[in-house]
Design a protein around this motif. Structure first.
Motif, PDB file in Angstrom:
ATOM      1  N   ILE B  85     -15.670 -26.003  77.971  1.00  0.00           N
ATOM      2  CA  ILE B  85     -14.973 -26.211  79.196  1.00  0.00           C
ATOM      3  C   ILE B  85     -13.672 -26.202  78.800  1.00  0.00           C
ATOM      4  N   SER B  86     -12.811 -25.428  79.569  1.00  0.00           N
ATOM      5  CA  SER B  86     -11.315 -25.702  79.441  1.00  0.00           C
ATOM      6  C   SER B  86     -10.734 -26.713  79.603  1.00  0.00           C
ATOM      7  N   SER B  87     -11.060 -27.264  80.856  1.00  0.00           N
ATOM      8  CA  SER B  87     -10.588 -28.519  81.598  1.00  0.00           C
ATOM      9  C   SER B  87     -11.622 -29.600  82.001  1.00  0.00           C
ATOM     10  N   ILE B  88     -11.738 -30.540  81.234  1.00  0.00           N
ATOM     11  CA  ILE B  88     -12.645 -31.572  81.778  1.00  0.00           C
ATOM     12  C   ILE B  88     -11.856 -32.477  82.716  1.00  0.00           C
ATOM     13  N   SER B  89     -12.356 -32.028  84.129  1.00  0.00           N
ATOM     14  CA  SER B  89     -11.847 -32.694  85.076  1.00  0.00           C
ATOM     15  C   SER B  89     -12.579 -33.665  86.185  1.00  0.00           C
ATOM     16  N   ARG B  90     -14.095 -33.430  86.143  1.00  0.00           N
ATOM     17  CA  ARG B  90     -14.842 -33.800  87.114  1.00  0.00           C
ATOM     18  C   ARG B  90     -15.863 -34.743  86.437  1.00  0.00           C
ATOM     19  N   PRO B  91     -16.063 -35.700  87.218  1.00  0.00           N
ATOM     20  CA  PRO B  91     -16.988 -36.749  86.481  1.00  0.00           C
ATOM     21  C   PRO B  91     -18.351 -36.018  85.959  1.00  0.00           C
ATOM     22  N   GLU B  92     -18.879 -35.154  86.782  1.00  0.00           N
ATOM     23  CA  GLU B  92     -20.025 -34.634  86.296  1.00  0.00           C
ATOM     24  C   GLU B  92     -20.086 -33.781  84.910  1.00  0.00           C
ATOM     25  N   HIS B  93     -18.876 -33.201  84.675  1.00  0.00           N
ATOM     26  CA  HIS B  93     -18.683 -32.729  83.395  1.00  0.00           C
ATOM     27  C   HIS B  93     -19.215 -33.549  82.291  1.00  0.00           C
ATOM     28  N   LEU B  94     -19.033 -34.682  82.513  1.00  0.00           N
ATOM     29  CA  LEU B  94     -19.272 -35.799  81.401  1.00  0.00           C
ATOM     30  C   LEU B  94     -20.643 -36.399  81.769  1.00  0.00           C
ATOM     31  N   ASP B  95     -20.987 -36.425  82.953  1.00  0.00           N
ATOM     32  CA  ASP B  95     -22.512 -36.794  83.155  1.00  0.00           C
ATOM     33  C   ASP B  95     -23.476 -36.046  82.528  1.00  0.00           C
ATOM     34  N   LEU B  96     -23.272 -34.623  82.300  1.00  0.00           N
ATOM     35  CA  LEU B  96     -24.185 -34.070  81.652  1.00  0.00           C
ATOM     36  C   LEU B  96     -24.463 -34.519  80.514  1.00  0.00           C
ATOM     37  N   PHE B  97     -23.718 -35.035  79.583  1.00  0.00           N
ATOM     38  CA  PHE B  97     -23.801 -35.402  78.208  1.00  0.00           C
ATOM     39  C   PHE B  97     -24.487 -37.285  78.402  1.00  0.00           C
ATOM     40  N   GLU B  98     -24.126 -37.871  79.499  1.00  0.00           N
ATOM     41  CA  GLU B  98     -24.797 -39.109  79.695  1.00  0.00           C
ATOM     42  C   GLU B  98     -26.283 -39.014  79.942  1.00  0.00           C
ATOM     43  N   LYS B  99     -26.625 -37.698  80.908  1.00  0.00           N
ATOM     44  CA  LYS B  99     -28.044 -37.498  81.268  1.00  0.00           C
ATOM     45  C   LYS B  99     -28.719 -36.803  79.989  1.00  0.00           C
ATOM     46  N   GLY B 100     -28.315 -36.534  79.038  1.00  0.00           N
ATOM     47  CA  GLY B 100     -28.661 -35.790  78.050  1.00  0.00           C
ATOM     48  C   GLY B 100     -29.130 -34.273  78.192  1.00  0.00           C
ATOM     49  N   ILE B 101     -28.560 -33.720  79.059  1.00  0.00           N
ATOM     50  CA  ILE B 101     -28.537 -32.198  79.459  1.00  0.00           C
ATOM     51  C   ILE B 101     -27.677 -31.356  78.366  1.00  0.00           C
ATOM     52  N   ALA B 102     -26.597 -32.149  77.996  1.00  0.00           N
ATOM     53  CA  ALA B 102     -25.686 -31.545  76.940  1.00  0.00           C
ATOM     54  C   ALA B 102     -25.520 -32.535  75.815  1.00  0.00           C
ATOM     55  N   SER B 103     -25.089 -31.898  74.728  1.00  0.00           N
ATOM     56  CA  SER B 103     -24.934 -32.850  73.665  1.00  0.00           C
ATOM     57  C   SER B 103     -23.651 -32.448  72.937  1.00  0.00           C
ATOM     58  N   LYS B 104     -23.094 -31.126  73.008  1.00  0.00           N
ATOM     59  CA  LYS B 104     -21.976 -30.749  72.255  1.00  0.00           C
ATOM     60  C   LYS B 104     -20.776 -30.387  73.062  1.00  0.00           C
ATOM     61  N   LEU B 105     -19.600 -30.608  72.690  1.00  0.00           N
ATOM     62  CA  LEU B 105     -18.547 -30.210  73.756  1.00  0.00           C
ATOM     63  C   LEU B 105     -17.297 -29.637  72.872  1.00  0.00           C
ATOM     64  N   ASP B 106     -16.835 -28.518  73.238  1.00  0.00           N
ATOM     65  CA  ASP B 106     -15.491 -27.856  72.977  1.00  0.00           C
ATOM     66  C   ASP B 106     -14.698 -27.806  73.960  1.00  0.00           C
ATOM     67  N   PHE B 107     -13.389 -28.322  74.072  1.00  0.00           N
ATOM     68  CA  PHE B 107     -12.753 -28.073  75.366  1.00  0.00           C
ATOM     69  C   PHE B 107     -11.263 -27.987  74.781  1.00  0.00           C
ATOM     70  N   SER B 108     -10.164 -28.272  75.943  1.00  0.00           N
ATOM     71  CA  SER B 108      -8.850 -27.912  75.815  1.00  0.00           C
ATOM     72  C   SER B 108      -7.945 -28.982  76.416  1.00  0.00           C
ATOM     73  N   TYR B 109      -8.566 -29.563  77.725  1.00  0.00           N
ATOM     74  CA  TYR B 109      -7.721 -30.610  78.079  1.00  0.00           C
ATOM     75  C   TYR B 109      -8.563 -31.463  78.969  1.00  0.00           C
ATOM     76  N   ALA B 110      -8.227 -32.673  79.068  1.00  0.00           N
ATOM     77  CA  ALA B 110      -9.129 -33.579  79.865  1.00  0.00           C
ATOM     78  C   ALA B 110      -8.083 -34.815  80.680  1.00  0.00           C
ATOM     79  N   GLY B 111      -7.789 -34.152  81.812  1.00  0.00           N
ATOM     80  CA  GLY B 111      -6.989 -35.159  82.535  1.00  0.00           C
ATOM     81  C   GLY B 111      -7.756 -36.450  83.037  1.00  0.00           C
ATOM     82  N   PRO B 112      -7.956 -36.738  84.230  1.00  0.00           N
ATOM     83  CA  PRO B 112      -8.548 -37.923  84.632  1.00  0.00           C
ATOM     84  C   PRO B 112      -9.843 -38.508  83.956  1.00  0.00           C
ATOM     85  N   GLN B 113     -10.409 -37.619  83.104  1.00  0.00           N
ATOM     86  CA  GLN B 113     -11.759 -38.061  82.260  1.00  0.00           C
ATOM     87  C   GLN B 113     -11.209 -38.457  80.925  1.00  0.00           C
ATOM     88  N   SER B 114      -9.918 -38.671  80.510  1.00  0.00           N
ATOM     89  CA  SER B 114      -9.627 -38.923  79.272  1.00  0.00           C
ATOM     90  C   SER B 114     -10.065 -40.011  78.465  1.00  0.00           C
TER      91      SER B 114
END
Lengths: 550, 550
Positions: B85-114
């Motif tokens: 994900i280039s830019s982690i900007s929305r809450p559900e981008h991280l919900d994916l991890f909390e819900k166990g759907i995703a486990s690994k992340l490569d990204f470039s920018y995280a504004g409000p979710q930093s």
């Protein structure tokens, strides 16, 4: 409050001018299609003196019909063109200047025309902008060199003007984008007009004029290396590279330059590399053209994926049959993209390894030699440390030599060079010819291909210099001198220092890598001829006539 | 001879798997069109556990319907996703991890979710690949991070699946290319399905599934700076930048970072810059988003051309009316392209200038601060010297400080930083917070945004440090200390050295640039409010509601 001027500025000049020119050509056009016999007439109204014109001369693919046609326009009507050409490969690219049609040139690479180009610059016939690396020239198309007209080549078009660029997509999308979205004019030569395309690579709305050329565009097999010509010295150097660089640093992603040195490496992976137990550990991800000499490594399961700058004549069927390895389209054929592959080769790989013709004692190197302005192609881009890189890989981290909380890794930039070139010229020189060429051409800086401070390793038949480990210029020169053989640089070197250099890991000789010179035999090559490559490919590789010796 | 294995390898696994998955979704599809209510069902068959998935989160544009839908899949069916994900900007981008759907992340920018991202990494919920600069992440999509599925956003599609991405084309073509030509699956949310597109940005054959979202994709106006908020300190720094950097080095092509500092510069060009007689001499070619604060400079004739990474909400009509300046399509609207603009910003411009939050005494800087993993976006790419660059411009040559036959120029990398941040924190620190954040997150290297050795100039309200002129680390720290004001770094500095530093040109104070601090008034701004910007645009600029204060 806004500043008001007497005459309000017009903001649509480029678009209006484009409409004006297309209108002048309208009577010859059927939709977007132009009959081939009208191409010179059309160019004379679609291009205006002083225009910036991109002429597609790729590494391999040439818009040859359009370049020949442009050379036929009247220089009274059209002159002072500023030509932007990636690769100066055809005589008429330079005829344009001799005929007075063009006056200024920005380019990246000049193979067969390198001698003539140097002469024309010295004579003042060509005003040289700069010699770029490909990605740099593409970038400038969107900054200060936005083209008025682009002349490109595609395989097929449909009647609406959609384009199929197929395996040789290369830089066509990038060039077209620079004009199509800036009020520039896009003129495309195609080999064929068809009802339905195998796939759409460029949408019709990006294209203004399509012309079916009298014969297919020129396409060269530039990346085919006949294994027959690989020497045992090259095999020795390849073995050193595999042990002393690839294995040592765990190089997983890489670009190989064009040349027999790197072909030798490709052909040693399934034999020597396999015996070292390296399969699956190194050389998994590649950014390079579909080199025929990579076939044995692919068939042996070394390669996970290859992204290509361009295609390679004869490799079409093989690539189409290996979609897990190569990027291919829904039609099954290769998708190459030079801009993307150069970005991947800059930022996404552990290592660039290539050959050079000349190197000075500071490890600066260039393929520009006396009287020849060959240009650089992709080497400066891939042969440099991308200082914006932030992701870590084992190889990148392994090049860290300092301790600091803000330390970062480094890309491997490896130069392979035999101490003496063909004709007995030493490869290590006091001063690069490029410096003198630069002076003669009045260039603001010398045309250095790769700067020494970016080079991390140099490999000769004598050994490897681990330049990235040296602490200062003196140590650097010492390490280079130790592997410079009987060149003047090598003879100056005090050999009594070698034991210390070996202990400190600044150089490695073949014996330090457990390599016996006598083992460097052609029998190690996984394929010893073009026929062997065809065998490996299960008959899918179809080499061009000139590589068929049987 | 070829090595034969017992079981012949299959070479079409990705393609076969793609067909298998699309077949499983076939009953819901009409051509390529999927009804919105079936999206979660479709994602559950089109995505498989362990897949690499690109979710389009641009700087501005978000595939919000697809990210919300992905967060609704069953984690029993789909888990261990590797998200790109280039830019982690929305809450559900991280919900994916909390819900166990995703486990690994490569990204470039995280504004409000930093803040949250840093916590999730520390808690082991997210396994972090790396924090990239955009161009680096794009490159890896073609090397070692080739996606199985990409989820992107477009404005419109036709019934065949051709896409219109319009002003916010951004990185959509790059992401789609990585999947469409590698046997990956391309799923697109569109705001609208139409019979005829204004222009085709992506051909239908690159697209597998189109779904009309329940509401338009999220789009943020990230590059709008209200001139009302520009302070007189920022104006002072902007004046110093114009005189001490832009004029001094003749900067003709450039990128401005996001921030009020550079907005102030944009708004001073038509006033202060005009009085200095600089129009037509500097700031002609730009790589940046359509900043509203650039309108007065454009209207006053300063700007020849702008290439954009992305669009900007409210600027659509203005951009469409200025095609000589902006890259626009045949439909008249903006053509942005983040990959191309990052390439142009790397290789094609004289200068990058931006702001930072923290800087250490070696001029390393980062926007990663205690507990916040903000990422970098484009800054590392543009804020670095492209060592593959070979073309010369006056500014690039002006940074040469040594004499050597193999000397080269250098890109200007300028950091603007007020000595104290909001809340009274000194901007100059002993150790970047990024180092501690890196340790806590177990990152292999500290998340430094721009390394000190790439920074050529630092501007504070005290003056300019010309770091590129310093000969060693000690001199570098001295120059920085001299403009560090009352921060600890500044208080340590021996002010008696300043006269020598000024004479040597290592620093410049406002008086050295003939700038009176008292002249730095808001009255110098060409526009003092959003309303003024609308006036300058002749009513074409249409700011989003939240910037309307009237």
């Amino acid at each position: 409050m806004p500043i008001t001027e007497d005459t309000p500025r017009r903001w649509t000049e480029r678009r209006d001018e484009k409409f004006r020119r297309l209108l002048a050509a309208k009577s010859w056009l059927k939709g977007k299609c132009l009959p081939a016999e009208r191409i010179v007439d059309a160019l004379e109204v679609l291009i205006t003196s002083g225009d910036k014109v991109v002429l597609e001369g790729n590494n391999q693919k040439q818009a040859s019909f359009l370049s020949e046609s442009l050379a036929k326009v009247s220089s009274n009507r059209i002159n002072r063109l500023h030509m932007l050409i990636s690769s100066i490969s055809r005589p008429e690219h330079l005829d344009l200047f001799e005929k007075g049609i063009a006056s200024k040139l920005d380019f990246s690479y000049a193979g067969p025309q390198s001698l003539r180009i140097a002469q024309l610059i010295e004579d003042g016939v060509i005003e040289l902008g700069a010699i770029h690396t490909y990605l740099e020239l593409y970038g400038r198309l969107f900054v200060d060199l936005t083209p008025n007209v682009v002349l490109v080549a595609a395989d097929k078009a449909d009647m609406e003007g959609n384009l199929y660029t197929g395996p040789n997509t290369e830089e066509t999308p990038t060039i077209i984008e620079a004009a199509a979205f800036s009020g520039g004019i896009v003129i495309v030569q195609v080999n064929e007009l068809v009802d339905k395309l195998p796939r759409v690579d460029i949408p019709a709305s990006w294209v203004d004029v399509v012309v079916q050329a009298e014969k297919p565009y020129q396409l060269e097999a530039l990346f085919t290396r006949d294994p027959r010509q690989i020497t045992e010295v090259q095999i020795l150097m390849a073995m050193m590279a595999i042990r002393g660089v690839y294995e040592k640093h765990q190089v997983q992603s890489l670009n190989h330059g064009i040349g027999f040195n790197t072909s030798a490496i490709e052909l040693l992976l399934p034999t020597y590399g396999e015996r070292l137990g390296l399969k699956g550990k190194i050389c998994k991800h590649w950014t390079l053209n579909p080199h025929p000499t990579l076939i044995p490594a692919i068939e042996s399961g070394w390669v996970e994926r290859v992204h290509c700058f361009g295609g390679e004549v004869g490799m079409e069927k093989y690539v189409a049959a290996r979609p897990d390895i190569f990027f291919t389209g829904p039609d099954g054929s290769l998708r190459s993209n030079r801009m993307i592959c150069q970005v991947a080769g800059l930022y996404g790989v552990d290592m660039f390894i290539g050959s050079t013709l000349q190197m000075d004692r500071d490890a600066n190197s260039s393929t520009v030699t006396a009287g020849r302005l060959a240009g650089f192609g992709g080497a400066p881009n891939m042969g440099s440390d991308p200082r914006g890189r932030r992701h870590a890989t084992p190889a990148w981290l392994d090049l860290i030599t300092q301790q600091s909380p803000t330390v970062r890794g480094r890309k491997l930039v490896v130069q392979m060079v035999e101490t003496f070139q063909k004709g007995g010229q030493p490869a290590f020189v006091d001063s690069l010819d490029a410096i003198e060429v630069g002076k003669q051409g009045n260039l603001p800086i010398a045309p250095v291909m790769i700067y020494g401070d970016d080079v991390t390793h140099v490999i000769t038949e004598e050994g490897i210099a681990y330049l990235y480990k040296t602490q200062n210029m003196e140590e650097r020169r010492m390490a280079l001198g130790a592997i410079a053989g009987m060149t003047p640089l090598g003879r100056e070197h005090d050999r009594s220092l070698n034991d210390r250099l070996r202990q400190d890991g600044l150089i490695a000789l073949p014996e330090d890598l457990q390599i016996r010179r006598s083992d460097a035999k052609r029998s190690l090559l996984a394929a010893k001829s073009i026929e062997d490559l065809i065998d490996w490919s299960g008959g899918l590789y179809d080499p061009p006539e000139k590589f068929r010796t049987w």
